[in-house]
Design an enzyme around this catalytic site. Structure first.
Site, PDB file in Angstrom:
ATOM      1  N   HIS A 207       0.792  -1.239   0.000  1.00  0.00           N
ATOM      2  CA  HIS A 207       0.000   0.000   0.000  1.00  0.00           C
ATOM      3  C   HIS A 207       0.822   1.285   0.000  1.00  0.00           C
ATOM      4  CE1 HIS A 207       1.045   0.092   4.265  1.00  0.00           C
ATOM      5  NE2 HIS A 207       0.717   1.361   4.235  1.00  0.00           N
TER       6      HIS A 207
HETATM    7  C1  UD1 Z   1      -2.136   5.928   5.124  1.00  0.00           C
HETATM    8  C2  UD1 Z   1      -0.859   6.530   5.720  1.00  0.00           C
HETATM    9  C3  UD1 Z   1       0.236   5.495   5.748  1.00  0.00           C
HETATM   10  C4  UD1 Z   1      -0.218   4.228   6.477  1.00  0.00           C
HETATM   11  C5  UD1 Z   1      -1.524   3.728   5.858  1.00  0.00           C
HETATM   12  C6  UD1 Z   1      -2.035   2.563   6.677  1.00  0.00           C
HETATM   13  C7  UD1 Z   1      -0.526   8.940   5.280  1.00  0.00           C
HETATM   14  C8  UD1 Z   1       0.206   9.935   4.491  1.00  0.00           C
HETATM   15  N1  UD1 Z   1      -0.394   7.655   4.904  1.00  0.00           N
HETATM   16  O1  UD1 Z   1      -1.850   5.562   3.784  1.00  0.00           O
HETATM   17  O2  UD1 Z   1       1.356   6.029   6.456  1.00  0.00           O
HETATM   18  O3  UD1 Z   1       0.788   3.260   6.329  1.00  0.00           O
HETATM   19  O4  UD1 Z   1      -2.502   4.775   5.885  1.00  0.00           O
HETATM   20  O5  UD1 Z   1      -2.915   1.780   5.961  1.00  0.00           O
HETATM   21  O6  UD1 Z   1      -1.218   9.297   6.196  1.00  0.00           O
HETATM   22  N2  UD1 Z   1      -8.993   4.514   0.485  1.00  0.00           N
HETATM   23  C9  UD1 Z   1     -10.236   3.946   0.362  1.00  0.00           C
HETATM   24  N3  UD1 Z   1     -10.892   3.591   1.518  1.00  0.00           N
HETATM   25  C10 UD1 Z   1     -10.379   3.783   2.751  1.00  0.00           C
HETATM   26  C11 UD1 Z   1      -9.102   4.362   2.861  1.00  0.00           C
HETATM   27  C12 UD1 Z   1      -8.432   4.723   1.719  1.00  0.00           C
HETATM   28  O7  UD1 Z   1     -10.749   3.759  -0.730  1.00  0.00           O
HETATM   29  O8  UD1 Z   1     -11.022   3.413   3.752  1.00  0.00           O
HETATM   30  C13 UD1 Z   1      -8.269   4.871  -0.758  1.00  0.00           C
HETATM   31  C14 UD1 Z   1      -8.653   6.256  -1.285  1.00  0.00           C
HETATM   32  O9  UD1 Z   1      -8.580   6.231  -2.675  1.00  0.00           O
HETATM   33  C15 UD1 Z   1      -7.532   7.109  -0.736  1.00  0.00           C
HETATM   34  C16 UD1 Z   1      -6.348   6.164  -0.842  1.00  0.00           C
HETATM   35  O10 UD1 Z   1      -6.874   4.888  -0.522  1.00  0.00           O
HETATM   36  O11 UD1 Z   1      -7.342   8.283  -1.451  1.00  0.00           O
HETATM   37  C17 UD1 Z   1      -5.195   6.490   0.085  1.00  0.00           C
HETATM   38  O12 UD1 Z   1      -5.664   6.621   1.429  1.00  0.00           O
HETATM   39  P1  UD1 Z   1      -4.861   7.519   2.472  1.00  0.00           P
HETATM   40  O13 UD1 Z   1      -5.482   7.407   3.804  1.00  0.00           O
HETATM   41  O14 UD1 Z   1      -4.653   8.890   1.955  1.00  0.00           O
HETATM   42  O15 UD1 Z   1      -3.422   6.863   2.458  1.00  0.00           O
HETATM   43  P2  UD1 Z   1      -3.008   5.358   2.744  1.00  0.00           P
HETATM   44  O16 UD1 Z   1      -2.353   4.827   1.537  1.00  0.00           O
HETATM   45  O17 UD1 Z   1      -4.133   4.602   3.324  1.00  0.00           O
HETATM   46  N1  UDP Z   2      -3.909  -5.503   8.689  1.00  0.00           N
HETATM   47  C1  UDP Z   2      -5.194  -6.002   8.858  1.00  0.00           C
HETATM   48  N2  UDP Z   2      -5.870  -6.434   7.755  1.00  0.00           N
HETATM   49  C2  UDP Z   2      -5.338  -6.419   6.504  1.00  0.00           C
HETATM   50  C3  UDP Z   2      -4.030  -5.911   6.345  1.00  0.00           C
HETATM   51  C4  UDP Z   2      -3.347  -5.448   7.468  1.00  0.00           C
HETATM   52  O1  UDP Z   2      -5.702  -6.041   9.978  1.00  0.00           O
HETATM   53  O2  UDP Z   2      -6.018  -6.818   5.553  1.00  0.00           O
HETATM   54  C5  UDP Z   2      -3.176  -5.024   9.880  1.00  0.00           C
HETATM   55  C6  UDP Z   2      -1.804  -5.616  10.051  1.00  0.00           C
HETATM   56  O3  UDP Z   2      -1.885  -6.858  10.712  1.00  0.00           O
HETATM   57  C7  UDP Z   2      -1.103  -4.550  10.872  1.00  0.00           C
HETATM   58  C8  UDP Z   2      -1.723  -3.282  10.362  1.00  0.00           C
HETATM   59  O4  UDP Z   2      -2.926  -3.643   9.702  1.00  0.00           O
HETATM   60  O5  UDP Z   2      -1.430  -4.659  12.240  1.00  0.00           O
HETATM   61  C9  UDP Z   2      -0.779  -2.629   9.397  1.00  0.00           C
HETATM   62  O6  UDP Z   2      -1.407  -1.586   8.754  1.00  0.00           O
HETATM   63  P1  UDP Z   2      -0.928  -1.020   7.348  1.00  0.00           P
HETATM   64  O7  UDP Z   2      -0.088  -2.022   6.668  1.00  0.00           O
HETATM   65  O8  UDP Z   2      -2.141  -0.541   6.672  1.00  0.00           O
HETATM   66  O9  UDP Z   2      -0.096   0.268   7.771  1.00  0.00           O
HETATM   67  P2  UDP Z   2       1.411   0.503   8.282  1.00  0.00           P
HETATM   68  O10 UDP Z   2       1.667  -0.377   9.435  1.00  0.00           O
HETATM   69  O11 UDP Z   2       2.326   0.257   7.127  1.00  0.00           O
HETATM   70  O12 UDP Z   2       1.401   1.950   8.637  1.00  0.00           O
END
Ligand code: UD1
Ligand code: UDP
Length: 363
Positions: A207
């Site tokens: 992601h």
């Molecule tokens: C965010 C964090 C990242 C973290 C990740 C955990 C920032 C800059 N990034 O990244 O550090 O590792 O969360 O998962 O804060 N979207 C959906 N549904 C949702 C959420 C997101 O469709 O419920 C899609 C949307 O198109 C959105 C994109 O994912 O624009 C990115 O979501 P965003 O929260 O901005 O960043 P993450 O990649 O989730």
């Molecule tokens: N996770 C989850 N379901 C999923 C994928 C990840 O519960 O389908 C959990 C994972 O076990 C970990 C956390 O989400 O505890 C990690 O989140 P993510 O990878 O989104 O973000 P990051 O840790 O890189 O910020």
């Protein structure tokens, strides 16, 4: 004592689950604010339901958008909450835009900030997370570090006051919720449903902005590597990467990949603990692989969690097919390094609650 806690993204719900319980036990009144950064049911609601996290008192509804827009809208709305609630402390987790917005809103209003997971550094300023964590650390009163490396990183930036090596709250949550997951009635359903056998599949997640910014070409490189691995690769796909992954799969030729929707934390712990290997660009999952003694290949050029590299339990791979295959097939982790406990003793949440309620850091 009233604490306003700001969460918004999946890993923050998981971290908050254990700290919120410890704060309640320590007699704190916690007001939970959900920024809305993650909003799909399987990225948000499922964690509140499964992990017993109190329902947020405020849902700010700020999901998606550019970094400036997302952070700015959160900042405006969190300021209103702080004005209304007048907390003693604002608590934030990790390195997302929700983290920075919460810390900045509080700091500007002279409310002390407690940062859980302080001191992490990749030294790659192109990462939005690196910008968020550096800025948050420098405006926080309490810096709760998961590891000694994090303490040292802060020292290099002149940050020593308010630094507390609490241990990693994600270790607390793994230890607690893995037991809960194992007790679940029908716990093996996930394996049956997916048609996989414990120990005979690999688990992947993708992601990071760095991964998806490279577009379809990077996903193709990664998928081509997964295709060459002898076991099926289960890939619960983050919504950020979903469209790219589906496009790559639709092109054909990736039969070894089991693309599924994101799963809840309990199912994820079961999937991780029984995987032969983890392949990921996630920070949290790298650590969970370490906690659960599962070898990991990190699909990034660097990691903040350098402790996991010890003994070859985690290896870095470039986003190139050949490198990923070579690393995935050659990891032979060294059991002897497991005697070390770099992430603490699994009681980080209590240490944080104790420090916030009885510690010596003055307001
Ligand atoms: C965010 C964090 C990242 C973290 C990740 C955990 C920032 C800059 N990034 O990244 O550090 O590792 O969360 O998962 O804060 N979207 C959906 N549904 C949702 C959420 C997101 O469709 O419920 C899609 C949307 O198109 C959105 C994109 O994912 O624009 C990115 O979501 P965003 O929260 O901005 O960043 P993450 O990649 O989730
Ligand atoms: N996770 C989850 N379901 C999923 C994928 C990840 O519960 O389908 C959990 C994972 O076990 C970990 C956390 O989400 O505890 C990690 O989140 P993510 O990878 O989104 O973000 P990051 O840790 O890189 O910020």
């Amino acid at each position: 004592m009233k604490v306003v806690t700001v969460v918004g993204a999946r890993p923050q719900f998981i971290k908050a689950s254990v700290v919120s319980a410890a704060l309640a036990e320590a007699g704190c009144r916690e007001v939970l604010v959900h920024t809305g950064q993650h909003y799909d049911a399987n990225m948000s609601d499922v964690f509140f339901e499964e992990l017993g996290i109190p329902r947020p008192a405020y849902q700010l509804g700020v999901g998606s958008g550019t970094h400036g827009r997302q952070t700015g809208e959160m900042l405006i709305k969190i300021e209103d909450v702080i004005l209304e609630e007048k907390p003693r402390i604002v608590l934030v987790y990790g390195d997302t835009n929700s983290t920075l917005a919460g810390a900045l809103a509080a700091s500007k209003m002279h409310i002390p900030v407690a940062h859980v997971e302080a001191g992490l550094r990749s030294y790659n300023r192109r990462m939005p997370e690196e910008q968020n964590r550096v800025l948050t650390d420098h405006i926080s009163r309490w810096l709760f570090c998961p590891t000694q490396t994090a303490v040292e990183n802060l020292k290099k930036e002149g940050l020593t006051r308010g630094v507390c090596r609490s241990g990693d709250v994600m270790l607390d949550s793994v230890l607690h919720f893995l037991e809960v997951a194992k007790e679940l009635p029908g716990k093996s359903d996930i394996f049956d449903t997916l048609g996989i056998i414990p120990g005979e599949y690999r688990l992947a997640t993708l992601h990071r902005a760095e991964t998806t910014e490279c577009g379809l070409s990077a996903i193709r490189q990664i998928f081509a590597a997964f295709e060459q691995l002898p076991e099926k690769v289960v890939l619960p796909i983050h919504p950020r990467t979903r469209a790219l992954a589906q496009e790559a799969i639709a092109e054909g030729g990736f039969d070894n990949i089991l693309l599924i929707d994101p799963v809840g934390y309990l199912e994820m712990l079961l999937l991780t603990s029984s995987a032969k290997q983890v392949l990921t660009d996630s920070g949290g999952l790298q650590k969970e692989a370490w906690f659960l003694h599962v070898p990991c290949v990190t699909l990034r050029g660097e990691t903040e969690w350098v402790e996991t590299l010890r003994g070859g339990w985690n290896v870095l791979a470039k986003l190139e097919t050949e490198d990923i295959v070579q690393k995935a097939l050659s990891t032979v982790p060294d059991e002897s390094v497991r005697a070390e406990a770099p992430f603490g003793d699994g009681h980080a949440a209590q240490a944080i609650a104790r420090e916030l309620t009885q510690g010596e850091i003055s307001f």
